[in-house]
Design a protein around this motif. Structure first.
Motif, mmCIF file in Angstrom:
data_model
loop_
_atom_site.group_PDB
_atom_site.id
_atom_site.type_symbol
_atom_site.label_atom_id
_atom_site.label_comp_id
_atom_site.label_asym_id
_atom_site.label_seq_id
_atom_site.Cartn_x
_atom_site.Cartn_y
_atom_site.Cartn_z
ATOM 1 N N HIS A 131 0.910 5.453 0.443
ATOM 2 C CA HIS A 131 0.258 6.439 0.887
ATOM 3 C C HIS A 131 0.785 7.905 0.498
ATOM 4 O O HIS A 131 1.080 8.726 1.163
ATOM 5 N N LEU A 184 -0.981 11.173 1.328
ATOM 6 C CA LEU A 184 -0.783 11.746 2.748
ATOM 7 C C LEU A 184 0.520 12.603 2.889
ATOM 8 O O LEU A 184 0.654 13.520 3.386
ATOM 9 N N THR A 215 0.741 -1.166 0.030
ATOM 10 C CA THR A 215 0.078 -0.010 0.018
ATOM 11 C C THR A 215 0.986 1.312 0.053
ATOM 12 O O THR A 215 1.912 1.360 0.791
#
Length: 54
Positions: A9, A12, A7
């Motif tokens: 990110h 963010l 995953t």
């Protein structure tokens, strides 16, 4: 055989970077204060968003 899920990110991190740049521009900081803000700003955001201790 087990599956591995990766995953990322990146959104963010981009949000953090945009907030950091906005803070430097909004406060009219010079280069050295902006560089200091790179390390101090995440600390204050973390303290603000952390749940109370008691």
């Amino acid at each position: 055989m087990e599956r591995i899920k990766i995953t990322q990110h990146t959104s963010l991190g981009a949000f953090w970077f945009a907030g950091w740049l906005f803070s430097i521009g909004y406060l009219h900081l010079n280069f050295w204060m902006g560089l200091l803000g790179l390390f101090v700003w995440p600390y204050f955001i973390g303290v603000h968003l952390a749940p109370p201790l008691s």
